[in-house]
Design a protein around this motif. Structure first.
Motif, short mmCIF file in Angstrom:
data_model
loop_
_atom_site.label_atom_id
_atom_site.label_comp_id
_atom_site.label_asym_id
_atom_site.label_seq_id
_atom_site.Cartn_x
_atom_site.Cartn_y
_atom_site.Cartn_z
N HIS A 1 -23.92 -72.77 -19.15
CA HIS A 1 -25.37 -73.10 -18.41
C HIS A 1 -25.62 -74.42 -18.98
CE1 HIS A 1 -25.58 -68.88 -17.18
NE2 HIS A 1 -25.37 -68.37 -18.51
N ASP A 2 -26.26 -75.08 -17.93
CA ASP A 2 -26.60 -76.35 -18.31
C ASP A 2 -28.15 -76.70 -17.62
OD1 ASP A 2 -26.08 -77.81 -15.71
OD2 ASP A 2 -24.15 -77.13 -16.17
N LYS A 3 -28.91 -77.49 -18.09
CA LYS A 3 -30.20 -77.72 -17.52
C LYS A 3 -30.79 -78.99 -18.32
CE LYS A 3 -33.02 -74.62 -20.61
NZ LYS A 3 -33.79 -73.51 -20.66
N THR A 33 -33.71 -80.36 -20.34
CA THR A 33 -34.40 -79.59 -21.17
C THR A 33 -35.54 -80.51 -21.67
OG1 THR A 33 -33.02 -80.79 -22.95
CG2 THR A 33 -32.30 -78.66 -22.18
#
Length: 166
Positions: free
Chosen positions: A86-88, A90
């Motif tokens: 998962h990536d976001k 931050t």
């Protein structure tokens, strides 16, 4: 036209174009980079980027040089973290600071740090221009962020940044 008149016209033209070629202040430059935090240390743990996760920041800013020695910088850095598939985004970092030209392509940036995550602190940065052309320059930098707040222990990070200024 006599010879003396031609000489003065040519001299005036040469001098006036050389004045335009000189750098005038304030001087405004922009830049974009990629920043990799390498290691973050706190009294609770030491974390390494690239081991259990990947974090990257994209510093984008404007430098306003008051003179050839001192300036002000306004930088915004969106940070992205990829972990467990998962990536976001931050964090968004607001990073104003002072610039001091050290000579030989080196610049020191002393930055205040205000993060959307609720953390704050300061970031000393040592920057080196490695390639300079008429239209842009390429640089490498070592940012050393120190952060406090938001019910987390104080942290110290060593990072590596590279980018382009124009």
């Amino acid at each position: 036209m006599n010879l003396l008149k031609r000489f003065f016209i040519l001299a005036f033209f040469a001098l006036s174009t050389s004045f335009y070629a000189q750098t005038t202040y304030p001087k405004i430059t922009g830049y974009f980079g990629i920043m990799h935090p390498i290691v973050t240390i706190s009294n609770e743990q030491t974390t390494l980027n690239f081991r259990d996760y990947y974090a990257v920041g994209f510093p984008t800013g404007i430098n306003i040089w008051k003179s050839s020695k001192i300036g002000f910088s306004f930088e915004i850095v969106p940070n992205i973290k990829a972990e467990d598939g998962h990536d976001k985004v931050t964090n968004i970092l607001f990073h104003p600071g002072v610039l001091v030209a050290l000579g030989n392509g080196y610049t020191f940036a002393g930055r205040a740090a205000f993060e959307s995550s609720g953390r704050y602190g300061f970031t000393p940065v040592l920057n080196k221009t490695v390639i300079k052309s008429d239209n842009c320059s390429y640089f490498v930098a070592v940012p050393l962020p120190v952060r406090f707040g938001n019910d987390h222990p104080a942290t110290f990070t060593v990072g590596f940044q590279f980018g382009i200024a124009f």
